[in-house]
Design an enzyme around this catalytic site. Sequence first.
Site, PDB file in Angstrom:
ATOM      1  N   LYS A 137       0.854  -1.188   0.000  1.00 27.06           N
ATOM      2  CA  LYS A 137       0.000   0.000   0.000  1.00 27.06           C
ATOM      3  C   LYS A 137       0.889   1.237   0.000  1.00 27.06           C
ATOM      4  O   LYS A 137       1.784   1.360   0.856  1.00 27.06           O
ATOM      5  CB  LYS A 137      -0.852  -0.045   1.264  1.00 27.06           C
ATOM      6  CG  LYS A 137      -2.203   0.595   1.148  1.00 27.06           C
ATOM      7  CD  LYS A 137      -2.966   0.284   2.431  1.00 27.06           C
ATOM      8  CE  LYS A 137      -4.299   0.939   2.474  1.00 27.06           C
ATOM      9  NZ  LYS A 137      -4.854   0.926   3.826  1.00 27.06           N
TER      10      LYS A 137
HETATM   11  C1  E4P Z   1      -8.226   1.271   4.203  1.00 27.61           C
HETATM   12  O1  E4P Z   1      -7.472   0.858   3.375  1.00 27.61           O
HETATM   13  C2  E4P Z   1      -8.140   2.612   4.804  1.00 27.61           C
HETATM   14  O2  E4P Z   1      -6.896   2.828   5.377  1.00 27.61           O
HETATM   15  C3  E4P Z   1      -9.253   2.769   5.804  1.00 27.61           C
HETATM   16  O3  E4P Z   1     -10.460   2.304   5.211  1.00 27.61           O
HETATM   17  C4  E4P Z   1      -9.408   4.163   6.361  1.00 27.61           C
HETATM   18  O4  E4P Z   1     -10.573   4.221   7.142  1.00 27.61           O
HETATM   19  P1  E4P Z   1     -10.882   5.387   8.200  1.00 27.61           P
HETATM   20  O5  E4P Z   1     -11.165   6.634   7.427  1.00 27.61           O
HETATM   21  O6  E4P Z   1     -12.088   4.908   8.938  1.00 27.61           O
HETATM   22  O7  E4P Z   1      -9.655   5.519   9.067  1.00 27.61           O
END
Ligand code: E4P
Length: 217
Positions: A83
Amino acid sequence: MKFFADTAEIEPIKELAATGLLDGVTTNPSLIHKSGRDFMEVTKEICGIVDGPVSAEVVALDHATMMKEAEVLRKIADNVCIKVPLTVDGLKTCKALSDDGTMVNVTLCFSANQALLAAKAGASFISPFVGRHDDNGFDGMDLISDIRLIYDNYDFDTEILVASVRHVTHVLESAKIGADVMTAPPKVILALFKHVLTDKGIEGFLKDWEATGQSIV
Ligand code: E4P
């Protein structure tokens, strides 16, 4: 639509994997912190529970260090998806890793133009954050529709991974738009199974079944 669990907690991942409906997992540095676990160790454990992609995020901001971190992370397991953030260096890293056959999830996407860049950089997944978009006075689902339109216009293979999902309506809207994947906290995925009329119906059927005095097994 594929379902990914947005968590680094082992027990809920096991519970969801047991349903046969879990296609992958996404983590981020905040979720790793919340789990209290060692990053490498917990990522390896998750990769052993699910067959699908498990996103592990780099924390460097420059391309050279991102590549070094990716090198370490991709050795954890074959189903690790690297990522990277949606920055110039993040997309340079995305291009280099994708050209090399590594799965890449480009995260922190807040505009359709950013999603266009990620697709051109060969991303396997683009993660638009709908919940955070909503929190800031925009409509997160409009962003998903725009990205769907653009990706279809040019036949991009990059999968739209709806992230920052906060409730079941985000899931429903994502499916109506035709997003490829959504990642949600386990409690949101479990809420998808629930309906008050299902519970009420089971209660009524069981009461009548009991009155018949029969058993199936
Ligand atoms: C997933 O890949 C993201 O990092 C995550 O969905 C972020 O979610 P949040 O906005 O609830 O922290």
